[in-house]
Design a protein around this motif. Structure first.
Motif, PDB file in Angstrom:
ATOM      1  N   GLU A 133       0.852  -1.189   0.000  1.00 14.58           N
ATOM      2  CA  GLU A 133       0.000   0.000   0.000  1.00 14.58           C
ATOM      3  C   GLU A 133       0.888   1.239   0.000  1.00 14.58           C
ATOM      4  O   GLU A 133       2.026   1.211   0.498  1.00 14.58           O
ATOM      5  CB  GLU A 133      -0.924   0.010   1.217  1.00 14.58           C
ATOM      6  CG  GLU A 133      -2.022   1.059   1.153  1.00 14.58           C
ATOM      7  CD  GLU A 133      -2.994   0.958   2.331  1.00 14.58           C
ATOM      8  OE1 GLU A 133      -4.084   1.540   2.239  1.00 14.58           O
ATOM      9  OE2 GLU A 133      -2.636   0.312   3.336  1.00 14.58           O
ATOM     10  N   PHE A 137       1.073   5.621   0.675  1.00 15.86           N
ATOM     11  CA  PHE A 137       0.499   6.788   1.336  1.00 15.86           C
ATOM     12  C   PHE A 137       1.146   8.031   0.745  1.00 15.86           C
ATOM     13  O   PHE A 137       2.374   8.121   0.646  1.00 15.86           O
ATOM     14  CB  PHE A 137       0.748   6.718   2.842  1.00 15.86           C
ATOM     15  CG  PHE A 137       0.590   8.023   3.582  1.00 15.86           C
ATOM     16  CD1 PHE A 137      -0.596   8.749   3.504  1.00 15.86           C
ATOM     17  CD2 PHE A 137       1.617   8.531   4.357  1.00 15.86           C
ATOM     18  CE1 PHE A 137      -0.744   9.953   4.186  1.00 15.86           C
ATOM     19  CE2 PHE A 137       1.483   9.722   5.053  1.00 15.86           C
ATOM     20  CZ  PHE A 137       0.306  10.432   4.958  1.00 15.86           C
ATOM     21  N   LYS A 140       1.006  12.385   0.796  1.00 12.80           N
ATOM     22  CA  LYS A 140       0.496  13.583   1.470  1.00 12.80           C
ATOM     23  C   LYS A 140       1.139  14.818   0.867  1.00 12.80           C
ATOM     24  O   LYS A 140       2.343  14.844   0.596  1.00 12.80           O
ATOM     25  CB  LYS A 140       0.798  13.538   2.973  1.00 12.80           C
ATOM     26  CG  LYS A 140       0.244  14.759   3.716  1.00 12.80           C
ATOM     27  CD  LYS A 140       0.657  14.808   5.169  1.00 12.80           C
ATOM     28  CE  LYS A 140       0.083  16.061   5.834  1.00 12.80           C
ATOM     29  NZ  LYS A 140       0.564  16.245   7.213  1.00 12.80           N
ATOM     30  N   ILE A 147      -5.601   8.455   8.192  1.00 11.06           N
ATOM     31  CA  ILE A 147      -4.500   7.570   7.819  1.00 11.06           C
ATOM     32  C   ILE A 147      -4.044   6.764   9.031  1.00 11.06           C
ATOM     33  O   ILE A 147      -3.788   5.560   8.944  1.00 11.06           O
ATOM     34  CB  ILE A 147      -3.330   8.378   7.230  1.00 11.06           C
ATOM     35  CG1 ILE A 147      -3.783   9.135   5.979  1.00 11.06           C
ATOM     36  CG2 ILE A 147      -2.150   7.467   6.926  1.00 11.06           C
ATOM     37  CD1 ILE A 147      -4.253   8.251   4.842  1.00 11.06           C
ATOM     38  N   PHE A 182      -2.356   1.975   8.085  1.00  7.90           N
ATOM     39  CA  PHE A 182      -1.184   1.992   7.205  1.00  7.90           C
ATOM     40  C   PHE A 182       0.097   1.899   8.034  1.00  7.90           C
ATOM     41  O   PHE A 182       0.989   1.103   7.719  1.00  7.90           O
ATOM     42  CB  PHE A 182      -1.179   3.268   6.359  1.00  7.90           C
ATOM     43  CG  PHE A 182       0.005   3.375   5.440  1.00  7.90           C
ATOM     44  CD1 PHE A 182      -0.012   2.768   4.194  1.00  7.90           C
ATOM     45  CD2 PHE A 182       1.148   4.067   5.819  1.00  7.90           C
ATOM     46  CE1 PHE A 182       1.087   2.848   3.341  1.00  7.90           C
ATOM     47  CE2 PHE A 182       2.254   4.158   4.981  1.00  7.90           C
ATOM     48  CZ  PHE A 182       2.218   3.540   3.737  1.00  7.90           C
ATOM     49  N   ARG A 222       4.352   0.754   2.369  1.00  3.49           N
ATOM     50  CA  ARG A 222       4.477  -0.317   3.366  1.00  3.49           C
ATOM     51  C   ARG A 222       4.931  -1.567   2.624  1.00  3.49           C
ATOM     52  O   ARG A 222       4.217  -2.083   1.762  1.00  3.49           O
ATOM     53  CB  ARG A 222       3.133  -0.564   4.064  1.00  3.49           C
ATOM     54  CG  ARG A 222       3.229  -1.538   5.238  1.00  3.49           C
ATOM     55  CD  ARG A 222       1.906  -1.679   5.946  1.00  3.49           C
ATOM     56  NE  ARG A 222       0.903  -2.231   5.040  1.00  3.49           N
ATOM     57  CZ  ARG A 222      -0.392  -1.876   5.026  1.00  3.49           C
ATOM     58  NH1 ARG A 222      -0.813  -0.949   5.853  1.00  3.49           N
ATOM     59  NH2 ARG A 222      -1.232  -2.451   4.192  1.00  3.49           N
ATOM     60  N   TYR A 272       9.028   0.100   6.054  1.00  2.00           N
ATOM     61  CA  TYR A 272       8.483   1.260   5.338  1.00  2.00           C
ATOM     62  C   TYR A 272       9.603   1.975   4.591  1.00  2.00           C
ATOM     63  O   TYR A 272      10.780   1.889   4.952  1.00  2.00           O
ATOM     64  CB  TYR A 272       7.821   2.248   6.309  1.00  2.00           C
ATOM     65  CG  TYR A 272       6.615   1.703   7.017  1.00  2.00           C
ATOM     66  CD1 TYR A 272       5.330   1.911   6.513  1.00  2.00           C
ATOM     67  CD2 TYR A 272       6.760   0.970   8.198  1.00  2.00           C
ATOM     68  CE1 TYR A 272       4.224   1.398   7.160  1.00  2.00           C
ATOM     69  CE2 TYR A 272       5.643   0.451   8.840  1.00  2.00           C
ATOM     70  CZ  TYR A 272       4.387   0.663   8.314  1.00  2.00           C
ATOM     71  OH  TYR A 272       3.293   0.150   8.948  1.00  2.00           O
ATOM     72  N   TYR A 280      -4.287  14.314   0.938  1.00  6.70           N
ATOM     73  CA  TYR A 280      -3.594  13.073   1.298  1.00  6.70           C
ATOM     74  C   TYR A 280      -4.472  11.895   0.896  1.00  6.70           C
ATOM     75  O   TYR A 280      -5.675  12.046   0.637  1.00  6.70           O
ATOM     76  CB  TYR A 280      -3.286  13.023   2.805  1.00  6.70           C
ATOM     77  CG  TYR A 280      -4.504  13.080   3.693  1.00  6.70           C
ATOM     78  CD1 TYR A 280      -5.260  11.936   3.979  1.00  6.70           C
ATOM     79  CD2 TYR A 280      -4.922  14.282   4.246  1.00  6.70           C
ATOM     80  CE1 TYR A 280      -6.383  11.994   4.778  1.00  6.70           C
ATOM     81  CE2 TYR A 280      -6.040  14.358   5.046  1.00  6.70           C
ATOM     82  CZ  TYR A 280      -6.771  13.216   5.321  1.00  6.70           C
ATOM     83  OH  TYR A 280      -7.890  13.276   6.108  1.00  6.70           O
ATOM     84  N   ARG A 328      -4.487   7.140   0.480  1.00  7.82           N
ATOM     85  CA  ARG A 328      -3.855   5.820   0.376  1.00  7.82           C
ATOM     86  C   ARG A 328      -4.148   5.259  -1.009  1.00  7.82           C
ATOM     87  O   ARG A 328      -5.241   5.456  -1.534  1.00  7.82           O
ATOM     88  CB  ARG A 328      -4.410   4.876   1.444  1.00  7.82           C
ATOM     89  CG  ARG A 328      -4.068   5.289   2.863  1.00  7.82           C
ATOM     90  CD  ARG A 328      -5.067   4.735   3.880  1.00  7.82           C
ATOM     91  NE  ARG A 328      -5.180   3.284   3.769  1.00  7.82           N
ATOM     92  CZ  ARG A 328      -6.331   2.628   3.886  1.00  7.82           C
ATOM     93  NH1 ARG A 328      -7.463   3.298   4.082  1.00  7.82           N
ATOM     94  NH2 ARG A 328      -6.354   1.321   3.798  1.00  7.82           N
ATOM     95  N   GLU A 373      -3.369   1.887  -3.972  1.00  2.01           N
ATOM     96  CA  GLU A 373      -2.838   0.582  -4.330  1.00  2.01           C
ATOM     97  C   GLU A 373      -1.644   0.785  -5.267  1.00  2.01           C
ATOM     98  O   GLU A 373      -1.693   1.639  -6.156  1.00  2.01           O
ATOM     99  CB  GLU A 373      -3.917  -0.256  -5.031  1.00  2.01           C
ATOM    100  CG  GLU A 373      -5.097  -0.603  -4.149  1.00  2.01           C
ATOM    101  CD  GLU A 373      -4.715  -1.519  -2.996  1.00  2.01           C
ATOM    102  OE1 GLU A 373      -3.811  -2.365  -3.196  1.00  2.01           O
ATOM    103  OE2 GLU A 373      -5.296  -1.374  -1.905  1.00  2.01           O
TER     104      GLU A 373
END
Length: 434
Positions: free
Chosen positions: A14, A16, A18, A44, A49, A116, A126, A153, A155, A157
């Motif tokens: 995944e 993330f 921002k 988040i 996450f 991640r 991470y 921000y 998440r 795939e």
């Protein structure tokens, strides 16, 4: 760097992303601030996450804490970083223990990208990369993940790097099948002719406005009816219209390149020998994209002025310059009998950099306004514009954004404030009675 991002993304479960605010980066430029780190938004934190926070100090149960080992590919460093949430202070979690140089001197609205990992790398679960918004990598990330103008921000795939959406996959596959069929049937020239012309900027802009108006239930881009006209213009020009344009661009450029290489049995030889022609295709694509962006913004401002029945002249030639918008008209601007407030100039530039300095020479004894949707303008540049008596006009969301540097700047107006204050209140004669 982009190949490294793609590689790390493919090894992650995944992602993330921002957009960094001033509070996320100001500590790196100010040695007097002791809190070194960025903030993780509550959604988040609660989405799982990052590692789950624990309140494991009986004497301070309001403090939630977790640690994670992070790889920073830009410097090669590995940090044991800390996440700390003070439940009695606010919803966000402070992420500390990171390389300070990566966060120093960043352009406003820069990005952090974190993944991640499915399998640890050097005992790290991470990885985090910081992307200055002025770099090509930041632009590539925005395109790959379809980050819209109002993005803060989210998440994602990792597969989003390969296919932004199902619609894009379907359209791409259809184009591939048409190209393959044209090669087999010897009809590439006909397909090239079909896709040769990208609609002119005014046509694409009109299509994008139509989509926004239908989606939002308005009949026109009337600034008096739309609560946040600047946000509407930004969404139409930066998101909707660019999406429309990319579909036309892909068709044309793909057919051009295939036509150059289709007759060769040796792809490697064809690429090397015809590289100058291939290079011209990409150069043409880049120039056309840049020209489209500027005209797009102007088209939507003009549509808003027309829908609001505001008197203006577009692209009027004066003193060797061509201001984007003169209000009410060129004769009023040139009149030596008018007062200072009886005319104004509104320039429009999607991105500023140093180009705002072109506007200062357009001063003609009236207020000069500069409209933009650029969220990367530094506070020092905004102050320079104020010293040159240039007032910025920005979308409402950017005026109040913590990520841009417009908030609290006295020479920055939102589009809402521009229409209400500078036109309706200060210059009511610019509005034609309906």
């Amino acid at each position: 760097m982009w190949w490294k991002i793609q590689s790390l993304a493919s090894q992650s479960t995944e992602l993330f992303v921002k957009k960094l605010s001033r509070n996320d980066t100001s500590w790196a430029d100010d040695s007097g601030k002791h809190q070194a780190g960025f903030y993780i938004p509550r959604p988040i934190r609660e989405a799982g996450f990052f590692p789950e926070l624990q309140a494991n100090n009986p004497a301070k149960l309001h403090i939630f804490h977790a640690e994670c080992t992070v790889l920073w590919p830009q410097t090669g460093e590995i940090t044991l970083s800390n996440m700390r949430h003070y439940s009695n202070k606010g919803p966000e979690t402070h992420f500390t223990g990171l390389p300070k140089p990566l966060f120093r001197d960043l352009t406003p609205a820069s990005l952090i990208l974190s993944g991640r990992l499915a399998q640890p790398i050097s005992d790290c679960s991470y990885w985090i990369i910081v992307l200055d918004s002025a770099t090509e990598e930041a632009e590539l990330l925005e395109t790959a993940l379809d980050l819209e103008a109002g993005f803060h921000y989210g998440r994602f795939e990792p597969s989003r790097f390969e296919d932004a959406s199902r619609l894009a996959r379907d359209e791409t596959q259809e184009l591939i099948e048409r190209l393959q069929s044209a090669i087999r049937n010897g009809t590439l020239p006909e397909l090239l002719a079909e896709y040769a012309d990208i609609p002119n900027p005014a046509t694409i802009a009109a299509g994008a406005r139509k989509e926004w108006l239908q989606t939002n239930g308005f009949t026109g881009l009337d600034p008096w009816a739309i609560p946040n006209p600047g946000d509407a213009i930004m969404e139409i020009s930066r998101d909707i219209e660019f999406r429309h344009y990319r579909r036309y661009e892909l068709r044309r450029r793909a057919v051009e390149l295939v036509s150059l290489l289709a007759d060769s049995s040796d792809l490697t030889t064809a690429v090397v020998r015809r590289f100058p022609e291939i290079d011209r295709v990409f150069l043409s694509a880049s120039q056309q994209r840049k020209n489209r962006a500027g005209r797009s913004f102007e088209h939507h401002i003009a549509a808003s002025l027309k829908a609001g029945h505001i008197r203006f002249t577009e692209q009027a030639v004066t003193g060797g310059r061509r201001p984007d918008f003169v209000m009410p008209d060129l004769s009023a601007l040139r009149s030596k009998k008018r007062t200072y407030a009886e005319a104004l100039v509104l320039a429009a530039k999607t991105t500023l950099r140093e180009r705002w300095k072109q506007v200062s020479s357009e001063r003609l004894n009236c207020d000069v306004f500069l409209a933009t949707v650029d969220d990367r303008v530094a506070a020092s540049s905004i102050r320079e514009m104020a010293n040159a008596d240039i007032r910025l006009v920005v979308p409402e969301a950017l005026k109040s954004s913590d990520e841009a540097h417009y908030k609290g700047q006295p020479n920055v107006l939102s589009f809402r404030e521009f229409f209400d204050g500078e036109i309706r209140k200060s210059r009511p004669f610019l509005v034609i009675a309906r």
